[in-house]
Design a protein around this motif. Sequence first.
Motif, mmCIF file in Angstrom:
data_model
loop_
_atom_site.group_PDB
_atom_site.id
_atom_site.type_symbol
_atom_site.label_atom_id
_atom_site.label_comp_id
_atom_site.label_asym_id
_atom_site.label_seq_id
_atom_site.Cartn_x
_atom_site.Cartn_y
_atom_site.Cartn_z
ATOM 1 N N LYS A 1 30.821 20.708 48.380
ATOM 2 C CA LYS A 1 29.707 19.971 47.794
ATOM 3 C C LYS A 1 29.093 19.007 48.798
ATOM 4 O O LYS A 1 29.788 18.500 49.688
ATOM 5 C CB LYS A 1 30.189 19.173 46.572
ATOM 6 C CG LYS A 1 30.765 20.005 45.434
ATOM 7 C CD LYS A 1 31.243 19.106 44.293
ATOM 8 C CE LYS A 1 31.823 19.910 43.145
ATOM 9 N NZ LYS A 1 32.289 19.022 42.045
ATOM 10 N N PRO A 2 27.809 18.697 48.639
ATOM 11 C CA PRO A 2 27.206 17.624 49.453
ATOM 12 C C PRO A 2 27.657 16.261 48.953
ATOM 13 O O PRO A 2 28.145 16.119 47.824
ATOM 14 C CB PRO A 2 25.704 17.834 49.244
ATOM 15 C CG PRO A 2 25.596 18.504 47.912
ATOM 16 C CD PRO A 2 26.814 19.384 47.789
ATOM 17 N N ILE B 1 34.684 15.284 34.699
ATOM 18 C CA ILE B 1 35.630 16.335 35.061
ATOM 19 C C ILE B 1 35.049 17.269 36.123
ATOM 20 O O ILE B 1 35.791 18.025 36.768
ATOM 21 C CB ILE B 1 36.011 17.135 33.794
ATOM 22 C CG1 ILE B 1 37.213 18.049 34.057
ATOM 23 C CG2 ILE B 1 34.813 17.948 33.313
ATOM 24 C CD1 ILE B 1 38.480 17.322 34.396
ATOM 25 N N ASP B 2 33.737 17.194 36.339
ATOM 26 C CA ASP B 2 33.112 18.039 37.357
ATOM 27 C C ASP B 2 33.632 17.743 38.763
ATOM 28 O O ASP B 2 33.460 18.561 39.669
ATOM 29 C CB ASP B 2 31.592 17.854 37.330
ATOM 30 C CG ASP B 2 30.961 18.435 36.073
ATOM 31 O OD1 ASP B 2 31.642 19.230 35.394
ATOM 32 O OD2 ASP B 2 29.807 18.085 35.760
ATOM 33 N N ALA B 3 34.239 16.578 38.942
ATOM 34 C CA ALA B 3 34.803 16.248 40.252
ATOM 35 C C ALA B 3 35.900 17.224 40.654
ATOM 36 O O ALA B 3 36.189 17.385 41.851
ATOM 37 C CB ALA B 3 35.348 14.822 40.251
ATOM 38 N N PHE B 4 36.514 17.899 39.673
ATOM 39 C CA PHE B 4 37.595 18.838 39.950
ATOM 40 C C PHE B 4 37.166 20.288 39.740
ATOM 41 O O PHE B 4 38.016 21.183 39.758
ATOM 42 C CB PHE B 4 38.797 18.529 39.061
ATOM 43 C CG PHE B 4 39.322 17.137 39.211
ATOM 44 C CD1 PHE B 4 40.158 16.810 40.266
ATOM 45 C CD2 PHE B 4 38.968 16.150 38.306
ATOM 46 C CE1 PHE B 4 40.634 15.528 40.417
ATOM 47 C CE2 PHE B 4 39.438 14.852 38.450
ATOM 48 C CZ PHE B 4 40.267 14.535 39.504
ATOM 49 N N LEU B 5 35.868 20.525 39.545
ATOM 50 C CA LEU B 5 35.371 21.868 39.281
ATOM 51 C C LEU B 5 34.322 22.254 40.314
ATOM 52 O O LEU B 5 33.489 21.428 40.697
ATOM 53 C CB LEU B 5 34.761 21.956 37.873
ATOM 54 C CG LEU B 5 35.702 21.641 36.705
ATOM 55 C CD1 LEU B 5 34.926 21.653 35.392
ATOM 56 C CD2 LEU B 5 36.847 22.644 36.652
ATOM 57 N N PRO B 6 34.314 23.504 40.769
ATOM 58 C CA PRO B 6 33.304 23.951 41.739
ATOM 59 C C PRO B 6 31.977 24.288 41.062
ATOM 60 O O PRO B 6 31.572 25.450 40.973
ATOM 61 C CB PRO B 6 33.957 25.193 42.357
ATOM 62 C CG PRO B 6 34.830 25.732 41.268
ATOM 63 C CD PRO B 6 35.332 24.529 40.509
ATOM 64 N N VAL B 7 31.289 23.264 40.578
ATOM 65 C CA VAL B 7 30.014 23.450 39.879
ATOM 66 C C VAL B 7 28.930 22.679 40.610
ATOM 67 O O VAL B 7 29.198 21.748 41.376
ATOM 68 C CB VAL B 7 30.123 22.963 38.417
ATOM 69 C CG1 VAL B 7 31.107 23.817 37.633
ATOM 70 C CG2 VAL B 7 30.545 21.498 38.346
ATOM 71 N N GLY B 8 27.692 23.071 40.372
ATOM 72 C CA GLY B 8 26.573 22.370 40.988
ATOM 73 C C GLY B 8 26.167 23.017 42.301
ATOM 74 O O GLY B 8 26.204 24.246 42.466
ATOM 75 N N ASP B 9 25.788 22.187 43.244
ATOM 76 C CA ASP B 9 25.309 22.653 44.548
ATOM 77 C C ASP B 9 26.498 22.977 45.443
ATOM 78 O O ASP B 9 26.933 22.171 46.267
ATOM 79 C CB ASP B 9 24.420 21.576 45.178
ATOM 80 C CG ASP B 9 23.759 22.074 46.463
ATOM 81 O OD1 ASP B 9 23.862 23.285 46.748
ATOM 82 O OD2 ASP B 9 23.170 21.250 47.180
ATOM 83 N N VAL B 10 27.036 24.174 45.295
ATOM 84 C CA VAL B 10 28.230 24.607 46.017
ATOM 85 C C VAL B 10 27.820 25.544 47.158
ATOM 86 O O VAL B 10 27.042 26.481 46.955
ATOM 87 C CB VAL B 10 29.221 25.328 45.078
ATOM 88 C CG1 VAL B 10 30.414 25.858 45.846
ATOM 89 C CG2 VAL B 10 29.674 24.385 43.975
ATOM 90 N N SER B 11 28.347 25.272 48.361
ATOM 91 C CA SER B 11 28.029 26.107 49.522
ATOM 92 C C SER B 11 29.105 25.945 50.583
ATOM 93 O O SER B 11 30.033 25.139 50.444
ATOM 94 C CB SER B 11 26.659 25.732 50.097
ATOM 95 O OG SER B 11 26.709 24.446 50.696
ATOM 96 N N LEU B 12 28.957 26.706 51.675
ATOM 97 C CA LEU B 12 29.875 26.633 52.816
ATOM 98 C C LEU B 12 29.303 25.814 53.963
ATOM 99 O O LEU B 12 29.811 25.885 55.092
ATOM 100 C CB LEU B 12 30.213 28.039 53.304
ATOM 101 C CG LEU B 12 30.979 28.937 52.323
ATOM 102 C CD1 LEU B 12 31.127 30.342 52.904
ATOM 103 C CD2 LEU B 12 32.342 28.357 51.981
#
Length: 304
Positions: A55-56, A67-78
Amino acid sequence: MSDTLAHVAEADPVPVGEPGPERSAGRTVLRYAVRLLLVLVFALPLLFMLVSSFKPDTQIFGDLDSIDAFLPVGDVSLDNYSAVFDRVPFWQFMMNSVLITVLTVVLGLIVNSMAAFALARLKFRGQGILLGVILATLIVPFETLALPLLWWVNHLPYYDGSIGWLDTYEVQIIPFVANAFSIYLFYTYFDSIPRELDEAAKVDGASWFTIYRRIVMPLSGPAIATVSILTFLPAWNQYLWPLMAVQSESLRPVLVGIDYFSQLTTNWGQIMAYASMITVPVLVMFIAFQRAFINSIATSGVKG
């Protein structure tokens, strides 16, 4: 009435001091609840680190209150991982740590097991005093020895004729090969192996080195596994000593590399990506060899 009393008398009595089914089930639930709590305490920070590495920074801080702090949601990239390889020679740091760790473990197994074999199987004057001196070094913290050791290695002759080992691979390996705790673990295990095996081997003309190599070491699998694991962890996690003794970027291990990387950027997502890449391989290896790790710790102190 008499039939009822007889039926009660014939029923199996509840043993005194043993918990009933309800109490036993409650204890089982409590035991698993405590285990689950411990798993969460140790796993959630690692999960947060791994998820945040994709995440950025704006999303990392925005998700902290949910709880989103522990989930790969939102603007996810490498992108964070790409930035790590662009800023520092990460693979060079990783290969340095692998080389240093493997050589420290292998040389440590040879040197410490041979020292322990001499203390446990041979008889010579001052044997007990020497073992006591070795064990006494366990109470001395490394931070106390760091500066004298740094001065000493800086005055040792190098193989090319120069003086000083600073800024070399050798200075990160050789000072940590001999280890008092590893010697003690090998000593206690070797001391439990029947000495009748030595006598039988001597009758057949075997030397002490043959006894060590072909009899004692093959019987010491649990001790070898324990020493290997306990040597691997501090060798991989070296930070203070390489920070003092190594200046070249091409010789830095991964933990010194992450300190160097954090000075180049304040992007927490990129720092989390770097930390994940040096943590996940160790976790995967531990999970893969978890049973061997537990068995080696459990059996290394069992004699006979």
